[in-house]
Each structure stands twice: as structure tokens, then as C-alpha cells.
Write a protein that holds these residues in place. Sequence first.
Motif, PDB file in Angstrom:
ATOM      1  N   ILE A 327       0.874  -1.175   0.000  1.00  7.86           N
ATOM      2  CA  ILE A 327       0.000   0.000   0.000  1.00  7.86           C
ATOM      3  C   ILE A 327       0.908   1.221   0.000  1.00  7.86           C
ATOM      4  CG2 ILE A 327      -1.883   1.191   1.177  1.00  7.86           C
ATOM      5  CD1 ILE A 327      -2.429  -1.369   2.670  1.00  7.86           C
ATOM      6  N   PRO A 328       0.866   1.992  -1.046  1.00  7.72           N
ATOM      7  CA  PRO A 328       1.784   3.136  -1.097  1.00  7.72           C
ATOM      8  C   PRO A 328       1.504   4.101   0.050  1.00  7.72           C
ATOM      9  CG  PRO A 328       0.762   2.735  -3.226  1.00  7.72           C
ATOM     10  CD  PRO A 328       0.055   1.870  -2.262  1.00  7.72           C
ATOM     11  N   GLY A 329       2.570   4.538   0.648  1.00  6.15           N
ATOM     12  CA  GLY A 329       2.457   5.582   1.660  1.00  6.15           C
ATOM     13  C   GLY A 329       2.030   5.107   3.023  1.00  6.15           C
ATOM     14  N   ARG A 330       1.723   3.828   3.179  1.00  5.24           N
ATOM     15  CA  ARG A 330       1.294   3.362   4.488  1.00  5.24           C
ATOM     16  C   ARG A 330       2.377   2.482   5.097  1.00  5.24           C
ATOM     17  NH1 ARG A 330      -3.649   3.305   6.623  1.00  5.24           N
ATOM     18  NH2 ARG A 330      -5.010   4.914   5.811  1.00  5.24           N
ATOM     19  N   SER A 331       2.597   2.604   6.397  1.00 14.53           N
ATOM     20  CA  SER A 331       3.474   1.617   7.033  1.00 14.53           C
ATOM     21  C   SER A 331       2.978   1.372   8.451  1.00 14.53           C
ATOM     22  CB  SER A 331       4.924   2.089   7.027  1.00 14.53           C
ATOM     23  OG  SER A 331       5.054   3.284   7.739  1.00 14.53           O
ATOM     24  N   GLY A 332       2.471   0.198   8.681  1.00 15.74           N
ATOM     25  CA  GLY A 332       1.966  -0.171   9.999  1.00 15.74           C
ATOM     26  C   GLY A 332       3.104  -0.336  10.975  1.00 15.74           C
ATOM     27  N   SER A 333       2.741  -0.284  12.250  1.00 21.68           N
ATOM     28  CA  SER A 333       3.782  -0.294  13.276  1.00 21.68           C
ATOM     29  C   SER A 333       4.244  -1.705  13.608  1.00 21.68           C
ATOM     30  CB  SER A 333       3.243   0.375  14.536  1.00 21.68           C
ATOM     31  OG  SER A 333       2.056  -0.305  14.928  1.00 21.68           O
ATOM     32  N   ARG A 334       3.497  -2.711  13.154  1.00 24.48           N
ATOM     33  CA  ARG A 334       3.826  -4.075  13.602  1.00 24.48           C
ATOM     34  C   ARG A 334       4.581  -4.835  12.496  1.00 24.48           C
ATOM     35  NH1 ARG A 334      -1.799  -6.214  15.806  1.00 24.48           N
ATOM     36  NH2 ARG A 334      -0.522  -7.846  16.727  1.00 24.48           N
ATOM     37  N   LEU A 335       5.364  -5.817  12.962  1.00 18.22           N
ATOM     38  CA  LEU A 335       6.223  -6.547  12.026  1.00 18.22           C
ATOM     39  C   LEU A 335       6.219  -8.025  12.437  1.00 18.22           C
ATOM     40  CD1 LEU A 335       7.869  -5.352   9.700  1.00 18.22           C
ATOM     41  CD2 LEU A 335       9.894  -5.510  11.142  1.00 18.22           C
ATOM     42  N   ILE A 392      11.373 -16.803   3.441  1.00 18.34           N
ATOM     43  CA  ILE A 392      11.423 -16.205   4.769  1.00 18.34           C
ATOM     44  C   ILE A 392      11.505 -14.693   4.563  1.00 18.34           C
ATOM     45  CG2 ILE A 392      12.678 -16.057   6.931  1.00 18.34           C
ATOM     46  CD1 ILE A 392      13.718 -18.842   6.448  1.00 18.34           C
ATOM     47  N   PHE A 393      10.541 -13.983   5.127  1.00 16.53           N
ATOM     48  CA  PHE A 393      10.508 -12.533   4.909  1.00 16.53           C
ATOM     49  C   PHE A 393       9.792 -11.884   6.086  1.00 16.53           C
ATOM     50  CE2 PHE A 393       6.021 -12.471   3.885  1.00 16.53           C
ATOM     51  CZ  PHE A 393       5.796 -13.762   3.452  1.00 16.53           C
ATOM     52  N   LYS A 394       9.851 -10.578   6.119  1.00 21.37           N
ATOM     53  CA  LYS A 394       9.156  -9.817   7.163  1.00 21.37           C
ATOM     54  C   LYS A 394       7.956  -9.132   6.531  1.00 21.37           C
ATOM     55  CE  LYS A 394      12.975  -8.904  10.279  1.00 21.37           C
ATOM     56  NZ  LYS A 394      14.274  -8.853   9.595  1.00 21.37           N
ATOM     57  N   ALA A 395       6.821  -9.207   7.239  1.00 25.31           N
ATOM     58  CA  ALA A 395       5.619  -8.531   6.757  1.00 25.31           C
ATOM     59  C   ALA A 395       5.268  -7.423   7.736  1.00 25.31           C
ATOM     60  CB  ALA A 395       4.477  -9.534   6.625  1.00 25.31           C
ATOM     61  N   GLY A 396       5.139  -6.217   7.216  1.00 21.15           N
ATOM     62  CA  GLY A 396       4.735  -5.095   8.067  1.00 21.15           C
ATOM     63  C   GLY A 396       3.228  -4.916   7.977  1.00 21.15           C
ATOM     64  N   TYR A 397       2.555  -4.687   9.115  1.00 23.52           N
ATOM     65  CA  TYR A 397       1.099  -4.558   9.108  1.00 23.52           C
ATOM     66  C   TYR A 397       0.685  -3.719  10.313  1.00 23.52           C
ATOM     67  CZ  TYR A 397       1.041  -8.070  12.810  1.00 23.52           C
ATOM     68  OH  TYR A 397       1.237  -8.737  13.967  1.00 23.52           O
ATOM     69  N   GLY A 398      -0.639  -3.551  10.482  1.00 21.98           N
ATOM     70  CA  GLY A 398      -1.119  -2.853  11.662  1.00 21.98           C
ATOM     71  C   GLY A 398      -1.883  -1.577  11.350  1.00 21.98           C
ATOM     72  N   THR A 399      -2.046  -1.261  10.057  1.00 25.63           N
ATOM     73  CA  THR A 399      -2.817  -0.062   9.751  1.00 25.63           C
ATOM     74  C   THR A 399      -4.315  -0.338   9.787  1.00 25.63           C
ATOM     75  OG1 THR A 399      -2.700  -0.592   7.426  1.00 25.63           O
ATOM     76  CG2 THR A 399      -1.005   0.865   8.281  1.00 25.63           C
TER      77      THR A 399
END
Lengths: 716, 319
Positions: A327-335, A392-399
Amino acid sequence: MNANPPAIQPQPFAPPRFLTLAVLLFWSWQSGLWLPGLLMGLALEAIPFLNPGLEFSQDDFRRVWNFCNLLGLAAVLYAFGNNDRVGGLGGLLHGAANNRAAMLSGVQSVLNFPRWLPIMLFLAIAAQKASAAGLTPATSFSPFLRWYRQKSGEITPEPMLDLSYPYLILCLFSAGIHANSGSQSYFMGMILLVAWGLWPVRSGRFHPLVWLAVFALAAALALAGDVGVRKMADFTRNLSIQWMSRLLRDRTDPKQVMTAIGEVGQLKLSGAIEVRLTVPPAAAPPEYLHLASYRTYHRQSWFTGTARDDFQEIPPLSSGASNFQLIPGRSGSRLVTVSCYLAGWSSSLGVPEGLLPIPPDCDRLEDMPDTVASLQRSGNGAVLADGPGLMIFKAGYGTGQIPEAAPDTNEDLAVPAEEVPALKETLQKMSLDKTRAATLSTQKLESLIAGFFDSRFTYRTWQKAPSPLAGQQTPLANFLLNTHSGHCEYFATATVMLLRMLGVPARYAVGFYVHERSGENSYVVRGRDAHAWCLVWDRSAAGWQTFDTTPASWLGIEGAGGKISQAVEDFFSWLHYQAAKIRWGQSTLRGYVRWLPAPVLLALLAPIVFRRWRRVRQKVVNGPGNQQVFRPGLDSAFYPVRDRLVELGHVPREEEGFAGWLARILEAKHPRLPEMQLRQLFQLHYRCRFHPRGLTPDERDELASLAAQVLHLLNH
Amino acid sequence: MTTPSAASRVQAIEVFEKIRSSISQVMRGQDAATRQLLAALAAGGHVLLEDFPGTGKTTLAKALAKSLGADFRRLQFTPDLLPSDILGVSIFNQRDQSFHFHEGPVFTNILLADEINRASPRTQSALLEAMGEGQVSVEGVRRNLSALFFIIATQNPVEFRGTYPLPEAQMDRFMMQLSLGYVSPEEEVAILSGQNSTHPLDLLKPVAGLEEVEVLRQATASVRISEEMKRYIVDVVGATRGYRGVQMGASPRASLALMKTAQATAFFEGLDFVGPDQVRAMAMPVLGHRLVMDPQARFSGETARGVVAEILKKVRVPV
């Protein structure tokens, strides 16, 4: 003439002259290794001419065999290193493009190992041909046999093997592993060579023409069998592709998912670990891992509908980087760190392919492996990855914002006509209709529906056959009106349909539910945690929201299983995971793989070195050890005569030796004992036993017939 | 290794037969000792004859030398014999004002070292290099001996007054030790009548030259021996080491000597390979003199020959 042939020790059974050369040339033609084939063939043909008659001890043969083994091991490692580029020795290559090319390099090199077999075993066969006996002691192949013979006191003669024909068969087999040339040339060549090899040993009872006819018949049958097997293989390959695609479509196909709705009996749920999650300390994991959403329901299957081809490549944030923004411009705080397998296969790229399980509101992917070939996302939230089999990767979420396309007024409100009556009836029970729903907030509507399912429905993985009274009811109608029990797919499908009846856009989402802790900050997701739920369009927030109506009891029911068997299974799953990490280059272990051959080579060399050291020590400390010596001629036909003489009272004395014993026997003037024959027999046996080259076949026959005569005279 | 042709084998057998029959004209009833002596000659070793005075030790050596037509020297060992008496000495020549080397008796083909144990150890040791390497170093100059260099040494086993027993290193350099023993009364009578008018030694004529001895040696070396027989030899020799009552066992040089003499024996018997009988026949003369017995065992009457006989019974014979 040969009354009682010594049957224990085979005579060298040499192939006809030049057959070895021909077979090796054939092999070199088929495998493309011209020079080694020619050199080895010439060498093997030359050895009988030179007739060196070297006296090899058992130890020499053993050493040669060990060397052949080492050579084989080195070849295996080489083939492995060549093939398994991504995870194995190919770790030397850097960069995604290189890695991808390496992964696509195919399985060619793994086929090299059997192709090299004639080279690896060349020394063993050459040693046999150059040896005086022309045979190889069987014990040189097996430490167990050596140990057994040592234990049993090595009285029986050493079993000997002739490797000539086995080697030729091996060469033909190895020539069959050809990559480029057509199969007909191989088949015809093999038939000719086999005929050449069998011709000298054909039975003399039949006319050669009969032999030829039988051989031709056998060749024809073999050809037919060959063709038949090929056809069968093609057929089953096609068949299995169909099976595979049906089985794999579950949860890996972004275009459609077949539900188990309407299936009778127990739903099979796997305890295999599908996904592993790691979260930062003291952080909660995402509740759901989303794979894909679906729009249209038709006959117990969900389809993507018009979104089926809207996959778009996600570009990395910067060229060559391993971070991707969903999602352009969004970055949730959780990983959360996700490890998952890609179970499918992309035939166009030739690499594994699959949907990534990510949190529904995932907005970015970080630290993706640099071997990822392609990353695409569709309008219904699916992220399709092509790349290594283990990701194996990191997913950022939380928005809280689910990155899916806005509702389509047709598809996200469509209800199949056959389901409408049952849905209407259900809505009546809930006293809900379209007009009332329009007045309620989405939250209120959700709580009403959830409350309805909670109070009247139960979770059950077992479905009995629909009652005959149900008539032409659809499985979904049966669930809503009669059984009131089912698994998550029933609940999610029913909820989506009910919401759509009420004019609220909804989608059917598939993924996993995360609840099982496996360590302080890590979680595992099993096959049985696969789950289905709804996505509801929230008008006020103008976004999609997850909505799960499956009763919370489902976790308890699905988790019920054998604890011990689960632990064992988990252990193997962990091993598989670690192996996959190495295999797909996602482990720091990759750097050490290069050193893997070293301990293996050491382990193989150690016994040789140790044996040598022990031998030296024995000589120094204990004097001569009881090491085995190659003792030819122990099958001499003389021994029965000796036993008979001992029975007659002529016991050999320790100190007198052979000649002394013979002299004593002759002195006794046994009435029926022919002196000439006895002397000759003793001489021949002495020669058979102690001459390094033994007897010629003629002399052997003479020895056997002499022994038979003397034995006859002694017995009568 | 090249195998000699059948013709040269036949020639070698003839050489052996000629020498043997020539010696037997002089040495009556000593056929076994003659064969062993010739085995040592064919195997390229040296022989120590140990027996009582008057049993024919010197006669045997002279008979062999005369039959071969080779250069023969005889050296009587005495306590005052010096190394230069054996090897040679440089003498200043007044006329041309330089030293000239005068070769000692060791520069010959067959050397009879009579009563070798009467010389001092210093003199005995002068022979070490000659026996081992076929060369002598005198005054810093190395001089090669002839290709055929064969020492027959004699010693008297009973008389110990004024003798120096041979050191072990010297003993080890003798390929075999023989004893002739007393012959049967009939044979002794034949000796008496044979020497009634003339000594038969005077009638001996050379029957073979140096080249023929070389043929004999080559034929002997070509006799084949299997791994198993080598193993048997090593087992027998190895058993002497650490055997009860033995202070020092036989050396690897003994194994080598046993193999070579067994090859020669096999050749004399017309075989082209070595069997256990040939090894056993040679074990006593080859090993007997090399064992050093414990003083205690010696006092309790055990002999080196007895130990070898015991070992031959104990080590398993390939059959």
C-alpha cells in the motif's frame, strides 16, 4: 575326463577379445566421453596381451576398491554441487539474476554420476586383469565378509569373483543414461553387444541359427517392452499432472478454491506445520494470515471472478532491493517474520510458486530473499510469489486497512439463485431484511449475524449424509436450515451470502488462523489451522474488514489429536524446515555446505590410515600379525586324497613337510598305491598350491583326474 | 623382472650338476652340505663352516674353488693377524717416489678364511664391508671386489682357548652356517681307499667358469615365490624374535637370506617356484647361527638350533 571337478573357485571367465573395447567405445559414444572410453578400452584389451601376472595381495585389492569408492564419492559431491546451485555449492554465485539462472539449470548434472561409473570402476577391473589369479577376492568389497571370515578361522578357500562381465553390464547400463542421442541407437547397439557377449557361451546342442532366432525374438520382445514402458510412463505422467493440479489447487490457486461444503464424512485435517512466525519480543502475532479472497460462489467452489487476471508485478522499492510496498504511503507499526513453503510450480519460470500467507492488512514486505523471481498481487489481496521453495521474509502490518480493490457492485453482491430461498428463510429467522440493514451500522449488523450463528449453530468437522426429506436442497441450505452444524467454510460462505442478501458487499477470504505458540516469540501454523472467513465492506470507513462467524470452539475441536505423535511429527517437520533452509539458501549454513565433503572424506580415509598404522604397530610390537594372506589353490583336488590317506593311517607329521610325508607313504609300500601317479599328484598339487600363477586349466584337469584315480585305487 | 629363457634354465641346471658331481668326487657322503653350499653360492651369500677338525671343511672349500676354476686364496686367521693383512697395504716405492697399493688376499673370487675366530675382533671386522657391500675402503679409497666374491669361513666349535667369538653383526653377514658332521663308516672307508695313492683334490679340473656362476645366480633369482610363501618365511623368522630363551632374534636380513636360499634350493630341485619344503630345508642353516641365546637358557642346555627346530614345528605350515 574331469571326474570330480573342483567347484569352489571359478576360473576367470574372460569376455571375448575386443568386446570390452567395443562396449567402452559404445559407452563413450553414448555419453560423449570419447577420450576416456578409448583409453580405458585400449588399456583393458592390452593387459591380457602383456600378461603381467602381478601378485596382488588381498590388501592391494582392498585398497584399489577403496580408491574406487573415494572416486565415486567425489563424483557424487561434484554432481550435487553442480546441480543444487541455489542452496548448495552454488552459493558462490551472487545476485538474484545469477541465482535464478542457476536454479533454472535443470537436473542435467545429477545424471552425470551414473554416466561416470565405468571410469570410477576402471581401476578395479584393471587390477583384476593384471593380477595373476585373474579374479578379485570377494572380501575386498565387504568389511563384514572380512570380519566374518577372520572370525570363522578362514579355513575355507577365499571366495573369488570375476568382475569382467559385471563391468560390461555396468558399462551398458551407464551408456543408457544418455542425455542427447536417440534411444534407437542405444537399443540396437546394446542388442549387438549383448549378442557378441553371449555368442561364445551358447549351447552347442542347438544350431547357431536357432540361437540367432531365439535371440532375435528376445530382442523384439525387449523392444516392444521398451516402447510399452515409455508409452505407459507418458500416460501416467499426464494422469498425475491432472491429479496434482486438482490437489494443489487448494489454497494455492488464486483463481478458485474448492470447498469441502457438501462432502459427507470426516473432514481430514493435517497437523503438518505450514507456516512459522516470529514476532518481536512481547508482541502479539497477527490473528489471521490471509492468502486470497474470492468473489463468486458456484457449486461449492469460490472463484475470483473478473479479478482473475489482474495480477500486477510489484516493483521493489529500489532496484535490486528486497523490500516491497503493497500500500503506497502506508506503514503499519507491527512486524512479523513469516516462513512458508511455496508448494506450487511455475511452468513458465521453472521455479516454485505459491501464495504468501500474510496478515490481511499487510502493507509492506521486507527482506525478501534475493532469489525471488517475481512478486505479483491481485485486486483481491493475493500475493503470488515465484522463487525459492522456502520463503522467509518480514511482513509489516497494523494499519487496519486491507489492501483489496473496492467492491464491485455486481460480483461482491451476487448470490446464486439456488441459494436464495434458504437465505431468505434464515434472514426471516433473524428478522433482518435489506431495508433494515441499510439503517444499521456495519458493526451492529456484524454483531447480529455473529450472535445468530453463535447461539444456534455448532462447529463440527463431521457431516452426515443429507436426509432424504431434504429433497433438492443445496448443501448450504441444508446447513442453514437443517443441520446447523459445519466447519468454517460453511460459516464463512453462509455469512458472505447473508451479507450480500442484505446489500452489504462481502468476500470469502481464505488463510490461516494463528494461535499456537511454539516458543517465546514464535508461533506455528498447521494445516488444520487453515481457515475461511469474510471480508465485509464498511461503508463508513470505506474499507474492507475481516469478519469471522465460525464459533470459537473450532480451535479446541481441531486441536484434539495425539500429543506424542504430534511431537514426533513436529520434530521431522523441523528437520525438513532446516533442510529446506539450506536447500533454498535461506540459512547461514549455506557457507558451510562447501565443507561438507571434508568430514565424509575423512571418515572414509580414517579406516585406511588406521589400518595402516595398526599394521605397522603390529609388526613392531607383536611381530607378525595374523593378517590374511591370499592363498591360492585351496580348492585343489588333492585334498580328498589327503583325507583318505590320513584315514589309512598316513598322518603327516608337523616337521617332515611335503616331500618327507610322500617318502614315508611310499616307504610303507601300500599294496595298491601306484608310486608314479602318487608322485605326480603330489607334484601337481605342490605346484597348484605354491606357484604364484597356479595351474593352467589343462593341468588342473590332470590334477583332478589323477586325484580321482588315486582315490579310486585307495578306496578299492 | 625378465624371466630367463628355458635354454638358459637348462644351462644353469647343467652348471649346478657339473659342480655338484665334481665336488662329490672329493667330498664323499656330504651331498646335503654340498647342496647347501651351492645354494649360498647361487644366492650370493657367504658361508660359515663350523665343525670339528678334520671333517673336511677346508677340503670342501678347495674342491669348490678348483671346480670353478676361479681365483682362490686361503687365509689362515691367527691372533696377530692385522686388517692390512687381509685388505692390502700401500707400500712406498723408492724408485718412483710414490705409494703403491698391494692388494690383500680379499681381492679374489673365493676366499677361505680358515679358523676365523682365532683373529682379533678388529681383524674380523675388516671383513664386514667386504662381505656386506662387495667393496673395501683402504686409506680412504674405495676399491671394488670382483663380481664373484664368496667367503667360506671355518671355525672350530670345541676349542675356545685363544679364540674370539664372532660378533653378532659379523654372524649376520654369513648367509648360512653349515656343519659337515662325521660320515657313515662305509663312507669313511671309501675316503680311506680313495686317498690311498693320490689325493682326489689334485685330480679335480675346473668344470665351470665365472660366467656360468652368473648364469646360475640369474636362474636362481628368477624362481618365483608367492605371497603366501613370503608370509611363511616372515612368520618363521618373526617367531624367533622374543621366543623363550632367545635374547636376540633373526633380522630381516635373515628373511631375505631364507628366501634366496629357498629359491636356490627350489631351482636345484627343478622347480620354478618355492614351496614350504624348500623353506623348511633352509631354515636351520640360515637361522641357526643368528640367534643369540639367553645365558640362562644356554646353561640349561637350550641351543639356537633347537629353538629353530621348535619354531618349525610350531609355525603353521601351508599345506
